[in-house]
Scaffold this motif. Structure first.
Motif, PDB file in Angstrom:
ATOM      1  N   ALA A 128       0.765  -1.200  -0.181  1.00  0.00           N
ATOM      2  CA  ALA A 128       0.048   0.162  -0.129  1.00  0.00           C
ATOM      3  C   ALA A 128       0.816   1.518   0.048  1.00  0.00           C
ATOM      4  O   ALA A 128       0.799   2.174  -0.365  1.00  0.00           O
ATOM      5  CB  ALA A 128      -0.803   0.248   1.198  1.00  0.00           C
ATOM      6  N   ASN A 129       2.275   1.531   1.173  1.00  0.00           N
ATOM      7  CA  ASN A 129       2.651   2.549   0.874  1.00  0.00           C
ATOM      8  C   ASN A 129       3.657   2.624  -0.301  1.00  0.00           C
ATOM      9  O   ASN A 129       4.084   3.255  -0.865  1.00  0.00           O
ATOM     10  CB  ASN A 129       3.880   2.309   2.018  1.00  0.00           C
ATOM     11  N   LEU A 130       4.319   1.530  -1.034  1.00  0.00           N
ATOM     12  CA  LEU A 130       4.396   1.551  -2.354  1.00  0.00           C
ATOM     13  C   LEU A 130       3.391   2.288  -3.488  1.00  0.00           C
ATOM     14  O   LEU A 130       4.160   3.467  -4.151  1.00  0.00           O
ATOM     15  CB  LEU A 130       4.559  -0.305  -2.731  1.00  0.00           C
ATOM     16  N   GLU A 131       2.357   1.843  -3.858  1.00  0.00           N
ATOM     17  CA  GLU A 131       1.960   2.623  -4.181  1.00  0.00           C
ATOM     18  C   GLU A 131       1.485   4.219  -4.481  1.00  0.00           C
ATOM     19  O   GLU A 131       2.044   4.945  -4.853  1.00  0.00           O
ATOM     20  CB  GLU A 131      -0.099   2.096  -4.214  1.00  0.00           C
ATOM     21  N   ALA A 132       1.526   4.661  -2.683  1.00  0.00           N
ATOM     22  CA  ALA A 132       1.008   5.948  -2.521  1.00  0.00           C
ATOM     23  C   ALA A 132       2.513   6.831  -3.123  1.00  0.00           C
ATOM     24  O   ALA A 132       2.539   7.945  -3.342  1.00  0.00           O
ATOM     25  CB  ALA A 132       0.733   5.859  -0.841  1.00  0.00           C
ATOM     26  N   LEU A 133       3.615   5.938  -1.938  1.00  0.00           N
ATOM     27  CA  LEU A 133       4.858   6.688  -3.030  1.00  0.00           C
ATOM     28  C   LEU A 133       5.024   6.667  -4.374  1.00  0.00           C
ATOM     29  O   LEU A 133       6.078   7.555  -5.126  1.00  0.00           O
ATOM     30  CB  LEU A 133       6.443   6.161  -2.529  1.00  0.00           C
ATOM     31  N   TRP A 134       4.964   5.827  -4.893  1.00  0.00           N
ATOM     32  CA  TRP A 134       5.020   5.506  -6.654  1.00  0.00           C
ATOM     33  C   TRP A 134       4.254   6.995  -7.299  1.00  0.00           C
ATOM     34  O   TRP A 134       4.652   7.452  -8.397  1.00  0.00           O
ATOM     35  CB  TRP A 134       4.651   3.951  -7.542  1.00  0.00           C
ATOM     36  N   VAL A 135       2.789   6.725  -7.013  1.00  0.00           N
ATOM     37  CA  VAL A 135       2.092   7.805  -7.011  1.00  0.00           C
ATOM     38  C   VAL A 135       2.599   9.625  -6.777  1.00  0.00           C
ATOM     39  O   VAL A 135       3.021  10.500  -7.640  1.00  0.00           O
ATOM     40  CB  VAL A 135       0.194   7.599  -6.683  1.00  0.00           C
ATOM     41  N   ALA A 136       3.296   9.552  -5.276  1.00  0.00           N
ATOM     42  CA  ALA A 136       3.713  10.678  -5.440  1.00  0.00           C
ATOM     43  C   ALA A 136       5.475  10.733  -6.234  1.00  0.00           C
ATOM     44  O   ALA A 136       5.290  12.096  -7.044  1.00  0.00           O
ATOM     45  CB  ALA A 136       4.260  10.432  -3.941  1.00  0.00           C
ATOM     46  N   GLY A 137       5.674   9.771  -6.404  1.00  0.00           N
ATOM     47  CA  GLY A 137       7.049   9.960  -7.277  1.00  0.00           C
ATOM     48  C   GLY A 137       7.406  10.262  -8.852  1.00  0.00           C
ATOM     49  O   GLY A 137       7.406  11.419  -9.402  1.00  0.00           O
ATOM     50  N   GLN A 138       5.421  10.278  -8.933  1.00  0.00           N
ATOM     51  CA  GLN A 138       5.273  10.167 -10.451  1.00  0.00           C
ATOM     52  C   GLN A 138       4.673  11.656 -10.276  1.00  0.00           C
ATOM     53  O   GLN A 138       4.415  12.412 -11.664  1.00  0.00           O
ATOM     54  CB  GLN A 138       4.060   9.278 -10.827  1.00  0.00           C
ATOM     55  N   ILE A 139       3.668  12.002  -9.493  1.00  0.00           N
ATOM     56  CA  ILE A 139       3.260  13.906  -9.874  1.00  0.00           C
ATOM     57  C   ILE A 139       4.640  14.494  -9.151  1.00  0.00           C
ATOM     58  O   ILE A 139       4.756  15.638  -9.741  1.00  0.00           O
ATOM     59  CB  ILE A 139       2.321  13.543  -8.574  1.00  0.00           C
ATOM     60  N   ASN A 140       5.719  14.261  -8.450  1.00  0.00           N
ATOM     61  CA  ASN A 140       6.722  14.742  -8.450  1.00  0.00           C
ATOM     62  C   ASN A 140       8.264  13.751  -8.468  1.00  0.00           C
ATOM     63  O   ASN A 140       9.156  13.968  -7.614  1.00  0.00           O
ATOM     64  CB  ASN A 140       6.591  15.237  -6.536  1.00  0.00           C
ATOM     65  N   PRO A 141       8.642  13.859  -9.972  1.00  0.00           N
ATOM     66  CA  PRO A 141       9.026  13.569  -9.986  1.00  0.00           C
ATOM     67  C   PRO A 141      11.033  13.779  -9.659  1.00  0.00           C
ATOM     68  O   PRO A 141      11.038  14.819  -9.392  1.00  0.00           O
ATOM     69  CB  PRO A 141       9.248  13.113 -11.752  1.00  0.00           C
ATOM     70  N   GLY A 142      11.430  12.914  -8.485  1.00  0.00           N
ATOM     71  CA  GLY A 142      13.133  12.937  -8.573  1.00  0.00           C
ATOM     72  C   GLY A 142      13.391  13.707  -7.180  1.00  0.00           C
ATOM     73  O   GLY A 142      14.462  14.155  -7.340  1.00  0.00           O
ATOM     74  N   LYS A 143      12.405  14.022  -6.714  1.00  0.00           N
ATOM     75  CA  LYS A 143      11.969  14.706  -5.586  1.00  0.00           C
ATOM     76  C   LYS A 143      11.772  14.103  -3.936  1.00  0.00           C
ATOM     77  O   LYS A 143      12.148  12.635  -4.345  1.00  0.00           O
ATOM     78  CB  LYS A 143      10.917  15.594  -5.115  1.00  0.00           C
ATOM     79  N   LYS A 144      12.760  13.947  -3.209  1.00  0.00           N
ATOM     80  CA  LYS A 144      12.834  13.733  -1.986  1.00  0.00           C
ATOM     81  C   LYS A 144      11.837  13.384  -1.323  1.00  0.00           C
ATOM     82  O   LYS A 144      10.690  13.728  -1.105  1.00  0.00           O
ATOM     83  CB  LYS A 144      13.930  14.549  -0.774  1.00  0.00           C
ATOM     84  N   ILE A 145      11.696  11.747  -1.325  1.00  0.00           N
ATOM     85  CA  ILE A 145      10.880  11.057   0.443  1.00  0.00           C
ATOM     86  C   ILE A 145      11.462  11.431   1.208  1.00  0.00           C
ATOM     87  O   ILE A 145      11.916  10.827   1.798  1.00  0.00           O
ATOM     88  CB  ILE A 145      10.153   9.924  -0.162  1.00  0.00           C
ATOM     89  N   VAL A 146      10.822  12.411   2.710  1.00  0.00           N
ATOM     90  CA  VAL A 146      11.441  12.078   3.451  1.00  0.00           C
ATOM     91  C   VAL A 146      10.273  11.788   5.261  1.00  0.00           C
ATOM     92  O   VAL A 146       9.389  11.425   4.013  1.00  0.00           O
ATOM     93  CB  VAL A 146      11.106  13.599   3.949  1.00  0.00           C
ATOM     94  N   ALA A 147      10.627  11.108   5.809  1.00  0.00           N
ATOM     95  CA  ALA A 147       9.795  10.175   6.984  1.00  0.00           C
ATOM     96  C   ALA A 147      10.380  10.312   8.276  1.00  0.00           C
ATOM     97  O   ALA A 147      12.100  10.319   8.305  1.00  0.00           O
ATOM     98  CB  ALA A 147       9.290   9.127   6.087  1.00  0.00           C
ATOM     99  N   SER A 148       9.650  10.021   8.798  1.00  0.00           N
ATOM    100  CA  SER A 148      10.778  10.376  10.175  1.00  0.00           C
ATOM    101  C   SER A 148      11.557   9.278  10.767  1.00  0.00           C
ATOM    102  O   SER A 148      11.226   8.112   9.811  1.00  0.00           O
ATOM    103  CB  SER A 148       9.669  10.504  11.432  1.00  0.00           C
ATOM    104  N   ASP A 149      12.451   9.042  11.244  1.00  0.00           N
ATOM    105  CA  ASP A 149      13.748   7.880  11.870  1.00  0.00           C
ATOM    106  C   ASP A 149      12.553   6.682  12.348  1.00  0.00           C
ATOM    107  O   ASP A 149      13.403   6.606  12.555  1.00  0.00           O
ATOM    108  CB  ASP A 149      14.864   8.723  12.025  1.00  0.00           C
ATOM    109  N   GLN A 150      11.542   6.973  12.764  1.00  0.00           N
ATOM    110  CA  GLN A 150      10.748   5.945  13.994  1.00  0.00           C
ATOM    111  C   GLN A 150       9.740   5.663  13.001  1.00  0.00           C
ATOM    112  O   GLN A 150       8.467   5.160  13.075  1.00  0.00           O
ATOM    113  CB  GLN A 150      10.263   6.479  14.826  1.00  0.00           C
ATOM    114  N   SER A 151       9.783   6.731  11.334  1.00  0.00           N
ATOM    115  CA  SER A 151       8.987   5.291  10.417  1.00  0.00           C
ATOM    116  C   SER A 151       9.108   3.422  10.633  1.00  0.00           C
ATOM    117  O   SER A 151      10.265   3.347  10.395  1.00  0.00           O
ATOM    118  CB  SER A 151       8.789   6.228   9.216  1.00  0.00           C
TER     119      SER A 151
END
Ligand SMILES: Cc1ncc(COP(=O)(O)O)c(C=O)c1O
Length: 456
Positions: A128-151
């Motif tokens: 499920a997260n793969l799909e959400a981040l894939w969509v994020a990457g398609q919308i903002n190509p090449g930009k960084k994903i950030v998540a907490s160090d406890q994610s």
């Protein structure tokens, strides 16, 4: 007898009803009335014997990892569906179960306040997260994903799979994303998606959505909420005000992940991804030369990365939500409230007992704590001994390695920023845990006193 069996008769009765739906077919004697093959019984006995080699996840004395028994209705509905074995990739393979999936997923979206959405079930939180981040990457190509160090570690791995840059945002001393650290990262202008975890895997910490959303107004980014573990707690009436404030804002996310196979009473694998804007369906657009023929209605495969998926998972989820609707104040919400109560009460006992260190009060139903000792090494060793000794008394806890800084407010430990300490962890995921707290605490006390001489 410890394992629930009442669903077996239920299954038999509902199987008859299912069978009646196919009465127009010519009898195929070789299917329906073949004599039972004696080898099946032998193999099943072997299977049952092999399955004994498990921790008793279904029992309240199993209070370790996030393992929750499926509801009997989910078990029965899933099993019933396997007689048809529908495939929710396309309406060609799973007409009824696709309709049930759309309904069940819409109910989850409505739980978060979304009347419109695009979403579907999948194998679990990782997919499920793969799909959400894939969509994020398609919308903002090449930009960084950030998540907490406890994610969950999955975000870093998924970003690598998607070949998107990834960075960890430091957390505060309760394991929540630190908004000022996030702001420093956003100022660089290269962040495309912020992942806010509403209920971290380790400690159940809830990233502060009010502050994160304020930053979104200023810097603009895609907000993905990983509520794989915590999502259903939005129905609970007994969250702390700060936690509730974050849950009330989940609807402002661009995408949400929630795992029915965690708190949603489902067998594995049942994850769910939701998008606020149905238009992201265009990103999934593809053709299939093999399927999508029997109907011009939406085939779920048209909006998911996975192809074949178990229709049975959708059937089980639909049946569970039919029995236990996702409503505040309802029976299902009461189960989450019981788990949360159990965690609060357990934490209070630990805090008032000088043998233990409690880094912070639980935000959901996960408690982490450690035996008091003079050094980090002694604490870690004692945690391990208590964990082992408790298991011998049938109390199954979990262990977690946490940054020592989480304990800094209440203990004079000497440590550096990167030091970690082994702690005890308990996910009080079953509502029955609340009624079993006395027994759980009694065993814990006994093993702490007798098995760990270094605990003072
Ligand atoms: C917050 C969070 N995200 C993602 C995952 C991964 O989910 P799954 O194990 O269903 O793939 C987990 C699992 O524990 C989780 O707690």
């Amino acid at each position: 007898m410890h394992l629930e069996q009442s669903t077996l008769q239920l299954l038999k009765d509902s199987l008859k009803q299912l069978d009646a739906g196919f009465s127009a077919l010519p009898p195929a004697a070789e299917i329906a009335s073949s004599p039972p093959d004696p080898r099946l019984a032998a193999v099943m006995t072997e299977v049952a014997t092999k399955l004994q080699d498990n921790y008793p996840y279904f029992h309240p004395l199993y209070a370790g990892q996030m393992l929750k028994p499926p509801h009997p209705i989910a078990r029965a509905a899933y099993a019933l569906a396997t007689w048809i074995n529908p495939n929710n990739h396309a309406l060609d393979g799973g007409r009824a179960s696709s309709a049930l999936e759309k309904e069940a997923v819409a109910q989850i979206a409505a739980m978060f306040g979304w009347q419109q959405h695009l979403g579907h079930l999948c194998g679990g939180g990782t997919m499920a997260n793969l799909e959400a981040l894939w969509v994020a990457g398609q919308i903002n190509p090449g930009k960084k994903i950030v998540a907490s160090d406890q994610s969950h570690y999955t975000h870093k791995r998924i970003s690598a799979v998607l070949q998107l840059p990834f960075a960890e945002v430091p957390t505060d001393n309760r394991g929540r994303m630190d908004p000022s650290a996030l702001e420093k990262m956003l100022a660089a202008g290269d962040v495309g998606c912020v992942v806010a975890t509403e209920g971290t895997t380790g400690t159940g910490s809830v990233d502060p959505l009010p502050e994160i959303l304020r930053l979104r107004e200023r810097y603009g980014f895609r907000l993905h909420v990983d509520a794989a573990y915590g999502g259903y707690f939005t129905l609970a009436s007994n969250l702390a005000a700060e936690t509730r404030a974050s849950f009330d804002l989940i609807s402002r996310a661009d995408s949400i992940v929630i795992d029915p196979h965690k708190h949603g009473l489902q067998p594995y694998g049942c994850g769910c991804v939701l998008f606020r804007a149905p238009e992201v369906g265009a990103i999934y657009k593809h053709d299939s030369p093999y399927t999508y023929f029997t109907s011009s209605d939406l085939h779920l495969g048209e909006i998911s990365l996975e192809c074949s998926r178990p229709g049975a998972a959708a059937v089980a989820l639909w049946a569970t939500q039919r029995l236990l609707p996702l409503l505040r104040g309802g029976e299902f919400a009461a189960m989450l409230e019981a788990s949360r109560d159990a965690a609060v009460q357990f934490a209070e006992r630990l805090e008032n007992d000088k043998r233990w260190l409690l880094p912070f009060a639980p935000e959901l139903d996960i408690v982490v704590w450690a035996p008091r000792a003079k050094t980090i090494a002694e604490i870690s060793a004692a945690s391990q001994r208590i964990f082992d000794a408790a298991a011998k008394q049938n109390l199954h806890l979990a262990l977690i390695r946490l940054p020592v800084k989480l304990f800094s407010t209440q203990h004079n430990l000497q440590y550096s920023a990167t030091d970690t300490v082994l702690c005890l962890r308990s996910v009080l995921i079953k509502p029955e845990h609340r009624d079993w707290l006395d027994r759980i605490y009694a065993i814990l006390s006994r093993v702490a006193d007798s098995a760990v001489s270094s605990v003072s």
